[in-house]
Design an enzyme around this catalytic site. Structure first.
Site, short mmCIF file in Angstrom:
data_model
loop_
_atom_site.label_atom_id
_atom_site.label_comp_id
_atom_site.label_asym_id
_atom_site.label_seq_id
_atom_site.Cartn_x
_atom_site.Cartn_y
_atom_site.Cartn_z
N ARG A 91 0.84 -1.19 0.00
CA ARG A 91 0.00 0.00 0.00
C ARG A 91 0.88 1.25 0.00
O ARG A 91 1.94 1.25 0.63
CB ARG A 91 -0.89 0.04 1.25
CG ARG A 91 -1.97 -1.01 1.26
CD ARG A 91 -2.86 -0.84 2.48
NE ARG A 91 -3.56 0.44 2.48
CZ ARG A 91 -4.64 0.70 1.75
NH1 ARG A 91 -5.16 -0.22 0.98
NH2 ARG A 91 -5.22 1.88 1.78
N HIS A 109 13.25 -2.32 -1.26
CA HIS A 109 12.81 -2.37 -2.66
C HIS A 109 13.80 -3.25 -3.44
O HIS A 109 15.01 -3.06 -3.32
CB HIS A 109 12.78 -0.96 -3.24
CG HIS A 109 12.30 -0.91 -4.66
ND1 HIS A 109 10.97 -1.04 -4.98
CD2 HIS A 109 12.97 -0.82 -5.83
CE1 HIS A 109 10.84 -1.00 -6.30
NE2 HIS A 109 12.03 -0.87 -6.84
N GLU A 143 6.50 10.38 -1.76
CA GLU A 143 6.55 9.83 -3.13
C GLU A 143 6.93 8.36 -3.10
O GLU A 143 7.78 7.96 -2.29
CB GLU A 143 7.60 10.59 -3.95
CG GLU A 143 7.12 11.91 -4.50
CD GLU A 143 8.23 12.58 -5.31
OE1 GLU A 143 8.69 12.01 -6.30
OE2 GLU A 143 8.64 13.67 -4.88
#
Ligand code: GRF
Length: 201
Positions: A91, A109, A143
């Site tokens: 999310r 990531h 962001e």
């Protein structure tokens, strides 16, 4: 220090964190595991490990992203969480969440940011024909896949790799790098200067 892990899926990074906490390689209490998915295997892992608070809420029970995030933040504050660790949490955090835990939310990531942002980073790098990809751990800001970089490791894409082989190689690096970085972060080893994070000592 209390940490919370937020995960939406398998939770292999959560498992690495559970092991590191047990081995005192992360010197903190893993107090909360939260998922937005009722069937996330991460929740099963957390229950098996005896994490004190294992919680689930579904976004569809809330009127907005902000309302959902406010409920998650309320849970984290109630449990006195110092650091929020995203591990496959699918999310996008609203500003309600970011403001409540500014500079205290880490994400992992599976690529070398700013390359290959988004939810399919491993297959994107593989399909693009990159020769080097990697893992990035960063602070979460407003962001997506953008906040200051805390740690990175490169991973070679070899000529004979399949996507499955590459995925396994990246996960192996993640499971080593994330616990180590979380512990260093908790021990104040990083200094945030604008968007650049410097390691002290
Ligand atoms: C990891 O590859 C992580 O980099 C990405 O989502 C994946 C989560 O895997 N953000 P798991 O649920 O920890 O196994």
């Amino acid at each position: 220090m209390n940490i919370a892990v937020l995960a939406s899926g398998n939770g292999s990074n959560l498992q690495a964190i559970i092991s590191a906490v047990r081995a005192k390689k992360i010197k903190a209490v893993l107090k909360v595991v939260f998922s937005d998915k009722a069937d996330a295997y991460a929740l099963t892992r957390a229950k098996k490990a005896g994490v004190p608070v294992v919680a689930h809420m579904s976004a569809k029970d809330f009127s907005s992203r902000e309302a959902f995030d406010a409920a998650v933040v309320a849970l984290l504050k109630k449990e006195k969480i110092d650091l929020v660790v995203l591990a496959g949490y699918m999310r996008i955090l609203s500003s309600v969440f970011i403001k409540a835990y500014r500079d205290r939310i880490l994400n992992i990531h599976p690529a070398l940011l700013p390359a290959f942002k988004g939810a399919h980073a491993i297959s994107d790098a593989f399909g693009y024909g990159a020769k080097i990809t990697g893992v990035t751990i960063h602070l979460v800001d407003e962001e997506v896949d953008h906040g200051p970089i805390v740690a990175q490791a490169s991973v070679e894409i070899k000529p004979k790799d399949t996507l499955a082989i590459l995925t396994a190689r990246i996960h192996k690096i993640e499971h080593a790098l994330y616990p180590r970085t979380i512990d260093a972060f908790l021990r104040g080893k990083f200094k945030v200067v604008g968007r650049v994070i410097k390691r002290r000592g």
